[in-house]
Design a protein around this motif. Structure first.
Motif, PDB file in Angstrom:
ATOM      1  N   PRO A  57      41.263  39.295  42.321  1.00  0.00           N
ATOM      2  CA  PRO A  57      41.217  39.178  43.777  1.00  0.00           C
ATOM      3  C   PRO A  57      39.822  39.343  44.395  1.00  0.00           C
ATOM      4  CG  PRO A  57      42.087  41.312  43.169  1.00  0.00           C
ATOM      5  CD  PRO A  57      41.927  40.537  41.891  1.00  0.00           C
ATOM      6  N   TYR A  58      38.894  39.981  43.656  1.00  0.00           N
ATOM      7  CA  TYR A  58      37.531  40.133  44.172  1.00  0.00           C
ATOM      8  C   TYR A  58      36.549  39.601  43.149  1.00  0.00           C
ATOM      9  CZ  TYR A  58      40.014  43.173  47.376  1.00  0.00           C
ATOM     10  OH  TYR A  58      40.918  43.649  48.284  1.00  0.00           O
ATOM     11  N   ALA A 110      31.460  34.106  45.853  1.00  0.00           N
ATOM     12  CA  ALA A 110      32.776  33.536  45.593  1.00  0.00           C
ATOM     13  C   ALA A 110      32.694  32.025  45.426  1.00  0.00           C
ATOM     14  CB  ALA A 110      33.732  33.895  46.733  1.00  0.00           C
ATOM     15  N   ALA A 111      31.916  31.371  46.287  1.00  0.00           N
ATOM     16  CA  ALA A 111      31.778  29.914  46.218  1.00  0.00           C
ATOM     17  C   ALA A 111      31.137  29.482  44.911  1.00  0.00           C
ATOM     18  CB  ALA A 111      30.944  29.418  47.401  1.00  0.00           C
ATOM     19  N   LEU A 112      30.135  30.213  44.463  1.00  0.00           N
ATOM     20  CA  LEU A 112      29.448  29.885  43.221  1.00  0.00           C
ATOM     21  C   LEU A 112      30.395  30.030  42.028  1.00  0.00           C
ATOM     22  CD1 LEU A 112      26.847  29.057  41.846  1.00  0.00           C
ATOM     23  CD2 LEU A 112      26.111  31.449  41.887  1.00  0.00           C
ATOM     24  N   ASP A 166      43.187  34.280  43.436  1.00  0.00           N
ATOM     25  CA  ASP A 166      43.785  35.391  44.169  1.00  0.00           C
ATOM     26  C   ASP A 166      42.833  35.807  45.286  1.00  0.00           C
ATOM     27  OD1 ASP A 166      45.327  37.500  44.960  1.00  0.00           O
ATOM     28  OD2 ASP A 166      45.125  38.656  43.112  1.00  0.00           O
ATOM     29  N   ASN A 167      43.393  36.021  46.493  1.00  0.00           N
ATOM     30  CA  ASN A 167      42.575  36.457  47.633  1.00  0.00           C
ATOM     31  C   ASN A 167      41.502  35.406  47.970  1.00  0.00           C
ATOM     32  OD1 ASN A 167      42.171  38.332  49.630  1.00  0.00           O
ATOM     33  ND2 ASN A 167      40.899  39.687  48.409  1.00  0.00           N
ATOM     34  N   PHE A 168      41.919  34.156  48.012  1.00  0.00           N
ATOM     35  CA  PHE A 168      41.009  33.025  48.160  1.00  0.00           C
ATOM     36  C   PHE A 168      40.120  33.129  49.400  1.00  0.00           C
ATOM     37  CE2 PHE A 168      40.021  28.811  49.788  1.00  0.00           C
ATOM     38  CZ  PHE A 168      39.534  28.160  48.667  1.00  0.00           C
ATOM     39  N   VAL A 175      46.108  26.649  42.741  1.00  0.00           N
ATOM     40  CA  VAL A 175      47.046  27.485  43.486  1.00  0.00           C
ATOM     41  C   VAL A 175      46.254  28.675  44.008  1.00  0.00           C
ATOM     42  CG1 VAL A 175      49.146  28.877  43.394  1.00  0.00           C
ATOM     43  CG2 VAL A 175      48.979  26.789  42.026  1.00  0.00           C
ATOM     44  N   ALA A 176      46.254  28.845  45.330  1.00  0.00           N
ATOM     45  CA  ALA A 176      45.439  29.895  45.933  1.00  0.00           C
ATOM     46  C   ALA A 176      46.263  30.751  46.883  1.00  0.00           C
ATOM     47  CB  ALA A 176      44.259  29.273  46.681  1.00  0.00           C
ATOM     48  N   GLU A 177      46.023  32.046  46.826  1.00  0.00           N
ATOM     49  CA  GLU A 177      46.641  32.962  47.777  1.00  0.00           C
ATOM     50  C   GLU A 177      45.694  33.123  48.966  1.00  0.00           C
ATOM     51  OE1 GLU A 177      47.443  37.667  48.543  1.00  0.00           O
ATOM     52  OE2 GLU A 177      45.807  36.864  47.352  1.00  0.00           O
TER      53      GLU A 177
END
Length: 244
Positions: free
Chosen positions: A89-90, A174-176, A192-194, A220-222
């Motif tokens: 998630p992180y 996150a993007a990288l 997770d935690n998109f 699939v993204a949360e």
């Protein structure tokens, strides 16, 4: 998968070779058995492509025959398996990475991102250059290479400032990691935690990568904010709401 009453049959076939496994309830009793290329009761067939352990001989078989079925199931398992990557998630990439442990497999927290990028630069330089070009359009220059002590290091140059990968804004880290995951060409990308710390600039960088992933596999993204999904110009997109 075929169903006949309370009996399920799984059939695996490739190049004329075939293995059929049945499981379910027959005359009130639970059964698990191989039906082809021979008949053999097994301990458990309630999972896709099990390893066959002999429970009871229905016909006389040589050990080599059972080994051959397991070998075929192993080949089918590889053929039908999905390559999946999980992120979140992180996501928190580290600036330094042991050069001897650089692999192409990205960890869920992205901590080994520098090692994955270094391997990408070595094994797939065109893909690595494309990744760097995507971020360069937003004024972010990425660099990965050997540092003192023979360890790998990753930095970014933004507005003339040199910033270690671990100190980049959360949205850029996150993007990288997400873009790097897509370049690995997974069949399924789970995030997770998109929408954690995302912004519009990041969406612009990632849209082409997410479209690429969708054209080849699935993502699939949360998310917690549906408006975040609207930032991405994706042709096929579904939003499901699930509350527990």
């Amino acid at each position: 998968m075929q169903k006949n009453g309370k009996i399920y049959r799984q059939i695996f076939e490739d190049g004329g070779r075939k293995v059929a496994i049945e499981y379910g309830v027959l005359d009130g009793s639970r059964i698990s058995r191989v039906m082809e290329p021979f008949e053999l009761a097994i301990k458990n067939a309630d999972i896709l492509m099990p390893q066959v352990d002999v429970a009871e001989h229905v016909s006389i078989l040589a050990d080599e025959e059972v080994e051959e079925v397991n070998r075929l199931l192993g080949e089918f398992r590889k053929t039908f398996s999905l390559k999946a990557i999980l992120l979140g998630p992180y996501i928190d990439p580290k600036t330094f990475h042991d050069a001897a442990k650089a692999t192409g497999v990205l960890k869920p927290d992205g901590s080994n991102l520098v090692g994955v990028l270094a391997r990408l630069a070595l094994k797939a330089p065109d893909a690595y250059d494309r990744l760097r070009a995507s971020f360069r359009k937003k004024g972010i220059k990425l660099a990965v290479g050997l540092a003192r002590g023979g360890v790998l290091a990753g930095v970014a140059y933004i507005g003339g400032a040199k910033i270690p990968i671990s100190r980049l804004p959360c949205s850029l880290k996150a993007a990288l990691a997400l873009a790097t995951a897509v370049i690995a060409k997974p069949d399924l990308l789970l995030v997770d935690n998109f929408d954690y710390c995302f912004n519009e600039n990041v969406a612009e960088i990632l849209s082409s990568y997410l479209n690429e992933q969708i054209s080849r596999g699935q993502i699939v993204a949360e998310i917690h904010r549906p408006d975040i999904a609207e930032l991405f110009k994706i042709q096929y997109k579904s939003i499901l709401s699930v509350s527990l």
